[in-house]
Design an enzyme around this catalytic site. Structure first.
Site, PDB file in Angstrom:
ATOM      1  N   GLU A   1      -6.153   2.172   6.359  1.00  0.00           N
ATOM      2  CA  GLU A   1      -5.391   2.440   5.039  1.00  0.00           C
ATOM      3  C   GLU A   1      -5.853   3.618   4.393  1.00  0.00           C
ATOM      4  OE1 GLU A   1      -6.242  -0.708   1.468  1.00  0.00           O
ATOM      5  OE2 GLU A   1      -5.401  -1.109   3.362  1.00  0.00           O
TER       6      GLU A   1
ATOM      7  N   ARG B   1       0.958  -1.694   0.306  1.00  0.00           N
ATOM      8  CA  ARG B   1       0.167  -0.077  -0.055  1.00  0.00           C
ATOM      9  C   ARG B   1       1.740   1.301  -0.363  1.00  0.00           C
ATOM     10  NH1 ARG B   1      -2.033  -3.596  -1.107  1.00  0.00           N
ATOM     11  NH2 ARG B   1      -4.037  -4.821  -0.303  1.00  0.00           N
TER      12      ARG B   1
ATOM     13  N   SER C   1     -11.825  -0.701   3.068  1.00  0.00           N
ATOM     14  CA  SER C   1     -10.793  -1.418   4.254  1.00  0.00           C
ATOM     15  C   SER C   1     -10.496  -0.378   4.989  1.00  0.00           C
ATOM     16  CB  SER C   1      -9.539  -3.273   3.152  1.00  0.00           C
ATOM     17  OG  SER C   1      -8.913  -3.239   4.365  1.00  0.00           O
TER      18      SER C   1
END
Length: 290
Positions: A282, A162, A212
């Site tokens: 995130e 990420r 998420s």
């Protein structure tokens, strides 16, 4: 280029949360992206690049800056005989996955259900079900904060979990070039159908969310830690830890950015107290949310 003022960001985010942006620009050609960047610089304002509006939380008070939407008009895809594919940043991951399936190219099935644009996917090194952008990308064309257009090869992109150099240096993705192998169209479509069904079965797609909420901590699953901490269904206002999948924070109706921010902080605190694991969001929180 489309220009708007005091544009409500709740209309442009999958969380359906966020006040108004001072300026909202939609470049309709690659060359106009530099113009949008210059627009922000001339006014000495911060800028934020937005795709489909997933994975982001804007303040309830809005964003005193320039939001640049990379989307419609920047969706061109070129597919070569050798499996080389160049796609502009505004195309959605799911639309690109379908185009590749139609061309009988395999290797992008994992992205078929990711709710964002290719630009966002490259920026975050998006991934799901064992695949990630890093597996198939060759290079990306980006715009620097100085308005210079440069091409970064795969190793220069510094793609990790990420993360990428694009985030670190505030680059704007314009297009990506990929390499794929030939496959069976039916097999590719079947795989995508299976992954999308798994996503529907597990994820709370019936409520607005940013996707998420937390990154996966090494050696753990965020959703399980949150569940084990007794936080399934935990709620502040209309922000709630999903009862279907604890790794998601959902908007049950009128959740504010403050509700979501407080809920995330509470989850982090409880999980740390019980398991000494630090959960890192995130979802990208823009500006000051308090």
């Amino acid at each position: 280029m489309i220009q708007r003022e005091q544009e409500l960001l709740s209309k442009h985010t999958t969380f359906r949360i966020g006040g108004a942006a001072s300026f909202y620009l939609i470049p309709e050609k690659i060359e106009e992206v530099a113009g949008a960047l210059a627009y922000a610089k001339e006014r000495n304002l911060p800028f934020y690049i937005l795709g489909k509006g997933s994975n982001v939380l804007f303040p309830d008070e809005g964003y005193d800056g320039v939001v640049i939407e990379i989307g419609k008009g920047l969706e061109e895809v070129k597919i070569e005989e050798d499996g080389s594919v160049t796609a502009q940043a505004g195309i959605s991951m799911s639309a690109l996955a379908m185009k590749l399936a139609a061309a009988e190219l395999t290797g992008f099935e994992f992205a078929g259900g990711i709710p964002g644009t290719l630009g966002g996917g490259i920026t975050m090194n998006a991934g799901a079900y064992g695949g990630e952008i890093k597996d198939c990308i060759v290079s990306a064309k980006v715009l620097t904060e100085d308005g210079e257009m440069i091409t970064l090869m795969k190793d220069e992109l510094e793609l990790g979990y990420r993360t990428s150099v694009i985030q670190k240096r505030n680059y704007i993705v314009l297009e990506g070039t990929f390499s794929f192998k030939k496959g069976s169209r039916q097999t590719i479509l079947d795989t995508m159908k299976d992954l999308n069904q798994r996503r529907r079965d597990k994820q709370p797609l019936e409520f607005p969310s940013a996707g998420s909420t937390f990154k996966r901590p090494e050696g753990y699953f965020a959703g399980k830690l949150i569940d084990d901490a007794g936080l399934r269904g935990y709620r502040i206002g209309d922000a709630q830890v999903s009862e279907k999948h604890c790794g998601f924070v959902v908007n049950r109706g009128q959740a504010t950015a403050k509700d979501v921010s407080q809920l995330i902080a509470d989850v982090q605190k409880k999980v740390w107290e019980q398991f000494q694991v630090q959960l890192e969001p995130e979802v990208r929180m823009v500006g000051k949310i308090e």
